[in-house]
Design a protein around this motif. Structure first.
Motif, PDB file in Angstrom:
ATOM      1  N   ILE A  19       6.316  -9.524  -5.800  1.00  0.00           N
ATOM      2  CA  ILE A  19       7.044  -8.649  -6.720  1.00  0.00           C
ATOM      3  C   ILE A  19       6.369  -7.284  -6.812  1.00  0.00           C
ATOM      4  O   ILE A  19       7.030  -6.231  -6.762  1.00  0.00           O
ATOM      5  CB  ILE A  19       7.155  -9.300  -8.114  1.00  0.00           C
ATOM      6  CG1 ILE A  19       8.126 -10.491  -8.068  1.00  0.00           C
ATOM      7  CG2 ILE A  19       7.624  -8.278  -9.155  1.00  0.00           C
ATOM      8  CD1 ILE A  19       8.144 -11.315  -9.340  1.00  0.00           C
ATOM      9  N   LEU A  20       5.038  -7.272  -6.917  1.00  0.00           N
ATOM     10  CA  LEU A  20       4.313  -6.006  -7.017  1.00  0.00           C
ATOM     11  C   LEU A  20       4.412  -5.216  -5.720  1.00  0.00           C
ATOM     12  O   LEU A  20       4.554  -3.982  -5.734  1.00  0.00           O
ATOM     13  CB  LEU A  20       2.842  -6.268  -7.368  1.00  0.00           C
ATOM     14  CG  LEU A  20       2.595  -6.764  -8.801  1.00  0.00           C
ATOM     15  CD1 LEU A  20       1.144  -7.174  -8.982  1.00  0.00           C
ATOM     16  CD2 LEU A  20       2.967  -5.682  -9.811  1.00  0.00           C
ATOM     17  N   HIS A  21       4.356  -5.914  -4.576  1.00  0.00           N
ATOM     18  CA  HIS A  21       4.490  -5.236  -3.280  1.00  0.00           C
ATOM     19  C   HIS A  21       5.849  -4.550  -3.169  1.00  0.00           C
ATOM     20  O   HIS A  21       5.933  -3.364  -2.813  1.00  0.00           O
ATOM     21  CB  HIS A  21       4.317  -6.249  -2.148  1.00  0.00           C
ATOM     22  CG  HIS A  21       4.484  -5.648  -0.783  1.00  0.00           C
ATOM     23  ND1 HIS A  21       3.435  -5.152  -0.050  1.00  0.00           N
ATOM     24  CD2 HIS A  21       5.597  -5.452  -0.021  1.00  0.00           C
ATOM     25  CE1 HIS A  21       3.878  -4.679   1.092  1.00  0.00           C
ATOM     26  NE2 HIS A  21       5.190  -4.851   1.142  1.00  0.00           N
ATOM     27  N   GLU A  22       6.908  -5.286  -3.484  1.00  0.00           N
ATOM     28  CA  GLU A  22       8.248  -4.715  -3.372  1.00  0.00           C
ATOM     29  C   GLU A  22       8.463  -3.624  -4.409  1.00  0.00           C
ATOM     30  O   GLU A  22       9.186  -2.660  -4.168  1.00  0.00           O
ATOM     31  CB  GLU A  22       9.302  -5.810  -3.518  1.00  0.00           C
ATOM     32  CG  GLU A  22       9.228  -6.906  -2.460  1.00  0.00           C
ATOM     33  CD  GLU A  22       9.245  -6.379  -1.032  1.00  0.00           C
ATOM     34  OE1 GLU A  22       9.823  -5.287  -0.800  1.00  0.00           O
ATOM     35  OE2 GLU A  22       8.670  -7.036  -0.148  1.00  0.00           O
ATOM     36  N   PHE A  23       7.804  -3.759  -5.576  1.00  0.00           N
ATOM     37  CA  PHE A  23       7.898  -2.694  -6.581  1.00  0.00           C
ATOM     38  C   PHE A  23       7.306  -1.393  -6.044  1.00  0.00           C
ATOM     39  O   PHE A  23       7.788  -0.302  -6.383  1.00  0.00           O
ATOM     40  CB  PHE A  23       7.181  -3.103  -7.873  1.00  0.00           C
ATOM     41  CG  PHE A  23       7.129  -2.002  -8.896  1.00  0.00           C
ATOM     42  CD1 PHE A  23       8.254  -1.679  -9.643  1.00  0.00           C
ATOM     43  CD2 PHE A  23       5.962  -1.266  -9.079  1.00  0.00           C
ATOM     44  CE1 PHE A  23       8.214  -0.645 -10.567  1.00  0.00           C
ATOM     45  CE2 PHE A  23       5.923  -0.224 -10.006  1.00  0.00           C
ATOM     46  CZ  PHE A  23       7.045   0.081 -10.751  1.00  0.00           C
ATOM     47  N   GLY A  24       6.261  -1.493  -5.223  1.00  0.00           N
ATOM     48  CA  GLY A  24       5.683  -0.287  -4.624  1.00  0.00           C
ATOM     49  C   GLY A  24       6.709   0.478  -3.808  1.00  0.00           C
ATOM     50  O   GLY A  24       6.816   1.714  -3.912  1.00  0.00           O
ATOM     51  N   HIS A  25       7.490  -0.239  -2.981  1.00  0.00           N
ATOM     52  CA  HIS A  25       8.570   0.414  -2.223  1.00  0.00           C
ATOM     53  C   HIS A  25       9.633   0.961  -3.180  1.00  0.00           C
ATOM     54  O   HIS A  25      10.115   2.087  -3.022  1.00  0.00           O
ATOM     55  CB  HIS A  25       9.228  -0.589  -1.269  1.00  0.00           C
ATOM     56  CG  HIS A  25       8.311  -1.120  -0.219  1.00  0.00           C
ATOM     57  ND1 HIS A  25       7.584  -0.296   0.622  1.00  0.00           N
ATOM     58  CD2 HIS A  25       8.012  -2.393   0.152  1.00  0.00           C
ATOM     59  CE1 HIS A  25       6.870  -1.051   1.457  1.00  0.00           C
ATOM     60  NE2 HIS A  25       7.115  -2.319   1.184  1.00  0.00           N
ATOM     61  N   PHE A  26      10.014   0.133  -4.160  1.00  0.00           N
ATOM     62  CA  PHE A  26      11.058   0.499  -5.116  1.00  0.00           C
ATOM     63  C   PHE A  26      10.685   1.766  -5.889  1.00  0.00           C
ATOM     64  O   PHE A  26      11.514   2.673  -6.081  1.00  0.00           O
ATOM     65  CB  PHE A  26      11.273  -0.677  -6.070  1.00  0.00           C
ATOM     66  CG  PHE A  26      12.296  -0.434  -7.147  1.00  0.00           C
ATOM     67  CD1 PHE A  26      13.626  -0.700  -6.916  1.00  0.00           C
ATOM     68  CD2 PHE A  26      11.913   0.036  -8.402  1.00  0.00           C
ATOM     69  CE1 PHE A  26      14.576  -0.491  -7.916  1.00  0.00           C
ATOM     70  CE2 PHE A  26      12.846   0.255  -9.393  1.00  0.00           C
ATOM     71  CZ  PHE A  26      14.179  -0.007  -9.157  1.00  0.00           C
ATOM     72  N   PHE A  27       9.431   1.815  -6.341  1.00  0.00           N
ATOM     73  CA  PHE A  27       8.979   2.948  -7.154  1.00  0.00           C
ATOM     74  C   PHE A  27       9.143   4.274  -6.409  1.00  0.00           C
ATOM     75  O   PHE A  27       9.710   5.238  -6.944  1.00  0.00           O
ATOM     76  CB  PHE A  27       7.519   2.745  -7.561  1.00  0.00           C
ATOM     77  CG  PHE A  27       6.914   3.943  -8.238  1.00  0.00           C
ATOM     78  CD1 PHE A  27       7.155   4.184  -9.582  1.00  0.00           C
ATOM     79  CD2 PHE A  27       6.109   4.838  -7.535  1.00  0.00           C
ATOM     80  CE1 PHE A  27       6.600   5.301 -10.210  1.00  0.00           C
ATOM     81  CE2 PHE A  27       5.561   5.948  -8.155  1.00  0.00           C
ATOM     82  CZ  PHE A  27       5.809   6.173  -9.497  1.00  0.00           C
ATOM     83  N   PHE A  28       8.651   4.341  -5.174  1.00  0.00           N
ATOM     84  CA  PHE A  28       8.729   5.601  -4.432  1.00  0.00           C
ATOM     85  C   PHE A  28      10.164   5.911  -4.014  1.00  0.00           C
ATOM     86  O   PHE A  28      10.557   7.086  -3.964  1.00  0.00           O
ATOM     87  CB  PHE A  28       7.806   5.562  -3.219  1.00  0.00           C
ATOM     88  CG  PHE A  28       6.359   5.782  -3.561  1.00  0.00           C
ATOM     89  CD1 PHE A  28       5.899   7.047  -3.893  1.00  0.00           C
ATOM     90  CD2 PHE A  28       5.469   4.724  -3.583  1.00  0.00           C
ATOM     91  CE1 PHE A  28       4.566   7.255  -4.231  1.00  0.00           C
ATOM     92  CE2 PHE A  28       4.133   4.921  -3.915  1.00  0.00           C
ATOM     93  CZ  PHE A  28       3.683   6.188  -4.239  1.00  0.00           C
ATOM     94  N   ALA A  29      10.944   4.871  -3.713  1.00  0.00           N
ATOM     95  CA  ALA A  29      12.351   5.105  -3.371  1.00  0.00           C
ATOM     96  C   ALA A  29      13.085   5.750  -4.546  1.00  0.00           C
ATOM     97  O   ALA A  29      13.806   6.745  -4.385  1.00  0.00           O
ATOM     98  CB  ALA A  29      13.019   3.791  -2.979  1.00  0.00           C
ATOM     99  N   ARG A  30      12.904   5.214  -5.732  1.00  0.00           N
ATOM    100  CA  ARG A  30      13.575   5.781  -6.902  1.00  0.00           C
ATOM    101  C   ARG A  30      12.993   7.135  -7.283  1.00  0.00           C
ATOM    102  O   ARG A  30      13.715   8.006  -7.787  1.00  0.00           O
ATOM    103  CB  ARG A  30      13.471   4.811  -8.092  1.00  0.00           C
ATOM    104  CG  ARG A  30      14.118   3.456  -7.864  1.00  0.00           C
ATOM    105  CD  ARG A  30      15.587   3.564  -7.444  1.00  0.00           C
ATOM    106  NE  ARG A  30      16.381   4.196  -8.480  1.00  0.00           N
ATOM    107  CZ  ARG A  30      17.242   5.172  -8.250  1.00  0.00           C
ATOM    108  NH1 ARG A  30      17.423   5.635  -7.010  1.00  0.00           N
ATOM    109  NH2 ARG A  30      17.926   5.710  -9.240  1.00  0.00           N
ATOM    110  N   LEU A  31      11.689   7.315  -7.037  1.00  0.00           N
ATOM    111  CA  LEU A  31      11.058   8.611  -7.317  1.00  0.00           C
ATOM    112  C   LEU A  31      11.728   9.722  -6.518  1.00  0.00           C
ATOM    113  O   LEU A  31      11.928  10.838  -7.029  1.00  0.00           O
ATOM    114  CB  LEU A  31       9.563   8.536  -6.977  1.00  0.00           C
ATOM    115  CG  LEU A  31       8.737   9.810  -7.208  1.00  0.00           C
ATOM    116  CD1 LEU A  31       8.655  10.128  -8.708  1.00  0.00           C
ATOM    117  CD2 LEU A  31       7.335   9.655  -6.630  1.00  0.00           C
TER     118      LEU A  31
END
Length: 439
Positions: A19-31
């Motif tokens: 979950i934390l790994h995928e959140f890393g991708h998610f965070f920058f994508a939404r940023l």
């Protein structure tokens, strides 16, 4: 029950890290205002166990527990959505963004995994501190695995150095031999200092014998607690009893005692003990697990236990160092995988499950979670198509040359990487299955 507890710990640990790994991708994508279509724990071919939609993103839990993923619009990934990629690029898509933004999206998961490991090490040190037994303080010296005896080590010896590296705790010895390729052991035997040579390819001997504990602190077997209604209680063992033999075979030290107990599973035995300085013999029944039902006193009184407690901010730099040391040591030992014996030790979920104990311990759980987080970060950054590192490699090529790899090339690379990863997954878990049935 033991397998269930281990499985729960492994699934919880991996779920947190995925979950934390995928959140890393998610965070920058939404940023960078890139649309994220899906955010899933585990994979969901054909159906999902649970899902809901919030905004533009569908969140869910799949049924295939092999990781997780975020589906980012306009990106060639494991979904292989060729139809969407054939349409004109949209402003909210991954492929429309500058290369440096796409690079941050791709490294986001790895960065979060490594930061997570550093944070966990920091919190472990703050909560539990550090403790170890300096080898020089071991009153009865160390005991060694049989492969240590084969090169000339004797139980009671104290290894002071591996080459020029000082040995602090007994666990340092195997690490320095394997990771630092140690060749000479400086050993204290009684009052004498001697040298013991380590043969070539000794690391292969380690792997072939699946050595988990190469050396440990030797301690007498002194009863510290007797479990109520246990075989030890029925036999009449008392706190303070010192066990010195089993069926007249000397087992004066705990490693000798536990080894012989494994040979006596479900048997009736005669225990030679000392009680209040007087020798006596008592009869006992060994369980099918090779135990009696008592706790020994451990190293207390037979070695100095060094304990370091840290304040919150005092623990931070030490935790960061621990994280980087873990990464460096893991990278160094990667060379062993490419050897004959090393390849046999490559394991999948079964091997990972063995990291966790049968009894729940939050200290061990978080220590192993930090280790696995470091491993996930390193493995994902490897330049293999279908992994984050493969995408990073192609993005660096684009940044340097100014040319973007073609969509067809990216599709073929993605398929090749997925086949390679599937093969590795089957090989690793096949090793686990082979070991299970061969035993």
């Amino acid at each position: 029950m033991d397998i269930f507890i281990k499985a729960v710990q492994l699934i919880l640990s991996l779920s947190i890290l995925v979950i934390l790994h995928e959140f890393g991708h998610f965070f920058f994508a939404r940023l960078f205002k890139i649309r994220v279509e899906k955010f899933y724990l585990f994979f969901d071919p054909w159906f999902s166990l649970f899902k809901f939609k919030k905004g533009e993103t569908e969140y869910g839990v799949g049924w295939l527990p092999l990781g997780g993923y975020v589906k980012i619009s306009g990106m060639i990934d494991e979904s292989m959505d060729k139809e969407a990629m054939a349409q004109p690029a949209q402003p909210w898509e991954f492929r429309s963004k500058p290369a440096w933004q796409r690079l941050l999206v791709m490294v986001g998961g790895v960065v979060v995994n490594f930061i997570t490991a550093l944070f966990i090490f920091w919190m472990i040190l703050f909560k539990w501190g550090e403790s170890y037994i300096p080898v020089e303080t071991a009153k009865y010296g160390l005991y060694y695995h049989e492969i240590g005896h084969e090169i000339g080590l004797q139980d009671g010896d104290i290894v002071l150095k591996v080459d020029d590296f000082d040995v602090e705790s007994s666990s340092d010895i195997a690490r320095l031999i394997l990771i630092e390729k140690g060749k000479i052991l400086t050993v204290k035997r009684g009052e004498e200092i001697i040298s013991v040579s380590i043969p070539e390819s000794y690391d292969q001997t380690f792997l072939r014998n699946e050595v988990k504990d190469f050396a440990g602190i030797r301690t007498p077997v002194v009863v510290a607690e007797v479990v109520k209604n246990s075989n030890a209680s029925e036999a009449g063992l008392l706190i303070g009893d010192s066990i010195v033999s089993i069926n007249d075979k000397s087992t004066a030290f705990f490693n000798e005692f536990t080894e012989e107990m494994q040979n006596q599973k479900s048997n009736d035995i005669d225990l030679g003990i000392y009680r209040n300085g007087q020798p006596m013999t008592i009869h006992a029944q060994v369980t099918e697990n090779g135990t009696l039902g008592f706790d020994a006193s451990g190293a207390t009184g037979y070695a100095e236990i060094k304990m370091h407690k840290y304040g919150l901010w005092e623990a931070f730099p030490i935790g960061v160092k621990m994280g980087f040391d873990t990464l460096i040591n893991y990278i160094k030992q990667m060379r062993l995988i490419f050897t004959k014996e090393g390849a046999k030790q490559v394991g999948g979920f079964g091997a990972m499950g063995k990291l966790f104990p049968a009894n729940w311990s939050w200290l061990i759980f978080w220590s192993n979670t930090a280790l696995i987080s470091v491993i996930l970060a390193f493995m994902n950054i490897l330049p293999i198509p279908a992994l984050d590192g493969g995408h990073v490699l192609f993005l660096l090529y684009e940044i340097v040359t100014g040319r973007k790899p073609g969509d067809k090339f990216m599709e073929y690379a993605q398929v090749t990487g997925m086949i390679l990863l599937l093969g590795l997954l089957l090989f690793a878990n096949g090793n686990d299955i082979f070991k299970l049935f061969s035993k």
